[in-house]
Design an enzyme around this catalytic site. Structure first.
Site, PDB file in Angstrom:
ATOM      1  N   ASP A  85      -7.905   5.458  -1.279  1.00  0.00           N
ATOM      2  CA  ASP A  85      -7.532   4.239  -0.554  1.00  0.00           C
ATOM      3  C   ASP A  85      -6.998   3.188  -1.528  1.00  0.00           C
ATOM      4  O   ASP A  85      -7.704   2.788  -2.453  1.00  0.00           O
ATOM      5  CB  ASP A  85      -8.762   3.699   0.178  1.00  0.00           C
ATOM      6  CG  ASP A  85      -8.448   2.562   1.122  1.00  0.00           C
ATOM      7  OD1 ASP A  85      -7.301   2.071   1.092  1.00  0.00           O
ATOM      8  OD2 ASP A  85      -9.340   2.161   1.887  1.00  0.00           O
TER       9      ASP A  85
ATOM     10  N   CYS B 174       0.810  -1.222   0.000  1.00  0.00           N
ATOM     11  CA  CYS B 174       0.000   0.000   0.000  1.00  0.00           C
ATOM     12  C   CYS B 174       0.844   1.274   0.000  1.00  0.00           C
ATOM     13  O   CYS B 174       0.486   2.259  -0.642  1.00  0.00           O
ATOM     14  CB  CYS B 174      -0.989   0.004   1.160  1.00  0.00           C
ATOM     15  SG  CYS B 174      -0.255  -0.122   2.792  1.00  0.00           S
TER      16      CYS B 174
ATOM     17  N   HIS C  87      -6.315   0.068  -0.846  1.00  0.00           N
ATOM     18  CA  HIS C  87      -6.543  -1.287  -0.351  1.00  0.00           C
ATOM     19  C   HIS C  87      -7.699  -1.994  -1.057  1.00  0.00           C
ATOM     20  O   HIS C  87      -8.549  -2.630  -0.434  1.00  0.00           O
ATOM     21  CB  HIS C  87      -6.791  -1.262   1.156  1.00  0.00           C
ATOM     22  CG  HIS C  87      -5.645  -0.686   1.932  1.00  0.00           C
ATOM     23  ND1 HIS C  87      -5.541   0.668   2.187  1.00  0.00           N
ATOM     24  CD2 HIS C  87      -4.561  -1.264   2.475  1.00  0.00           C
ATOM     25  CE1 HIS C  87      -4.431   0.884   2.874  1.00  0.00           C
ATOM     26  NE2 HIS C  87      -3.811  -0.269   3.063  1.00  0.00           N
TER      27      HIS C  87
END
Length: 505
Positions: A304, A129, A306
């Site tokens: 984000d 990430c 993820h």
């Protein structure tokens, strides 16, 4: 305390139901990488309760007016390049003493490729990430540089230059800024093995080397600082080649507190995102990394990474063998997969203090404007500082050392201290005490294992000194934990130099 607990509870619900946060701020402007947008007009009817919103979500009802955002703001957000976890890309070989591709998390996510699990990684889900958010920071820097800050992405009429920029980040080894090349440079420059989490420092070093290797295409120089100190002679030398100004991406891998961002820095942190030089922040959430691109009030907006998606692939016209091992390959870039209109926000009191801040200086005017913006802010609550040149630092045992080996607890600048007249004895004692807390102190950690760092003793080198004009002009003293805590309680600024072992991932 109650409001903080409520924020945390809302975060959990947002995660479970993938809820888009409601637009409930009709006072504060929205800021996106230097652009400012007026807030939406408050709806006439009362705001629905969280429970009502939840039922609407479960019943797939249309969003209420409160969840709608200004259209110009949404178009800007949608234009930002969003790079996420990917699965099914060409294998990244596992290091003999490195992490295994097989993990509990990969089994839960269903992202593991059993046929290659003993050989290496075909997904970065669970460990990549910080690499993805750093890629996002670099990609949006290139987007602003090549197409301009006012360009907007539209599915129906894409720009060839936009597609070219995205192609530099596809998940194949030959792409200049692919995850394969980030991992390779992480190994060479930061001793990061494939499958290990990156921190801001490792990400910054990888970006610096890859941009240098691919300058012909990217056209961008990279300046890295681990303390927020910016040295004009170094920046000028980097930016000026053959009499022309070359764009410079400034990457500051810094830590703005111990467990959370010190509130003293909130205003300046937001201000950096309001500058036209801003290209965002990577990191900044405990145990995970996000790409922060703006704010409203005390909430930061972020993308984000993820979300595991199918590997971003493209068949090279000159060498189609790049993807010959795949049964199915994309013959074009899936550009829609690198853009999103989902709004995510995080309150500053929930932000991890370790982060990588990006600033893009495109020309001399941009450089002068950045310097003006930094110097206009109160020196005691900012974490960027401009200096004419870098002082050398020496240690009795090690000789001249690099600033990355120091812990910077900055309160007062070196230049302010040294500007005091020699005869002014009335303030020397006070300033010498301040300086002991405000300047780099050479330390030695007895343990390098992440799980042992917190408990490991720190040995201060009291013989360390600053070397200016070939003369060591001062030494440092140890600040005991009790004294440090008392200063923290007094809201004195603390900037601690970056250490990968404590970075968000």
């Amino acid at each position: 305390m109650a409001s903080h607990s409520l924020n945390t509870l809302h975060t959990v619900f947002d995660y479970i139901w993938d809820r888009d946060p409601a637009n409930d701020d009709f006072v504060n402007n929205l800021v996106v990488l230097g652009n400012t947008y007026a807030p939406s007009t408050a709806p006439k009817d009362d705001k629905p309760s969280d429970l009502k919103f939840l039922f609407q979500r479960l019943k797939q009802e249309p969003p209420t007016p409160e969840s709608c955002w200004p259209i110009d703001f949404l178009q800007d957000v949608y234009t930002r390049i969003w790079l996420t976890y990917r699965t099914g890309f060409p294998i990244i070989d596992r290091a003999e003493d490195g992490p295994s591709p097989l993990s509990f998390g990969s089994l839960i996510r269903g992202t593991i490729d059993i046929s290659t699990v003993t050989k290496g990684f075909t997904t970065d889900a669970g460990w990549g990430c910080m690499i993805r958010t750093s890629q996002s920071l670099l990609a949006n820097s290139l987007l602003n540089l090549k197409l301009g800050r006012d360009w907007r992405y539209a599915k129906s009429q894409d720009s060839p230059q936009h597609e070219q920029i995205v192609s530099w980040f596809v998940d194949i080894p030959s792409a200049p800024f692919s995850i394969h090349n980030f991992v390779e440079q992480g190994t060479l420059c930061s001793n990061k093995k494939p499958g290990e989490w990156f921190g801001p420092s490792a990400a910054a070093r990888s970006i610096q080397v890859l941009c240098e290797e691919n300058y012909k295409d990217a056209g961008i120089e990279v300046y890295v600082t681990s303390s927020g100190d910016l040295y004009e002679d170094e920046l000028s030398k980097l930016a000026t080649k053959n009499g022309e100004f070359r764009p410079v991406l400034i990457l500051a891998g810094i830590r703005l507190g111990v467990k959370n961002v010190n509130p003293l820095y909130w205003d300046f942190l937001k201000k950096t995102l309001s500058w036209r030089q801003s290209v965002g922040i990577a990191g900044g959430r405990p145990s995970s990394s996000h790409y922060f691109f703006g704010y409203q009030g005390d909430y930061l907006f972020y993308l984000d990474p993820h979300l595991p998606q199918k590997a971003l692939l493209v068949v090279s016209e000159s060498d189609p063998s790049d993807s010959q091992t795949f049964v199915e390959v994309e013959s074009h870039l899936n550009l829609e997969s690198v853009h999103t209109n989902k709004i995510r926000k995080l309150h500053l009191d929930q932000m991890d203090p370790s982060m990588l801040i990006g600033l893009l200086v495109e020309d001399q005017d941009s450089f002068d404007d950045l310097k003006r913006q930094v110097n206009a802010h109160d020196a005691n609550s900012r974490f960027f500082n401009f200096f004419d040149s870098r002082p050398l630092m020496i240690s009795k045992d090690s000789g001249v050392v690099d600033e990355s080996e120091f812990v910077d607890l900055g309160v007062m600048s070196m230049n302010e201290y040294d500007a005091i007249e020699d005869g002014d004895e009335s303030c020397i004692g006070t300033l010498r005490k301040e300086r002991a807390f405000s300047h780099p102190v050479m330390v030695a950690m007895e343990s390098e294992e992440p799980e042992e760092l917190e408990a490991a003793p720190i040995n201060f080198d009291k013989e360390a000194s600053i070397l200016e004009n070939d003369k060591a002009n001062d030494t440092f003293e140890e600040i005991h934990p009790s004294e440090t805590e008392s200063r923290l309680d007094a809201d004195e600024p603390v900037v601690v130099s970056h250490d990968d072992s404590s970075d968000p991932v």
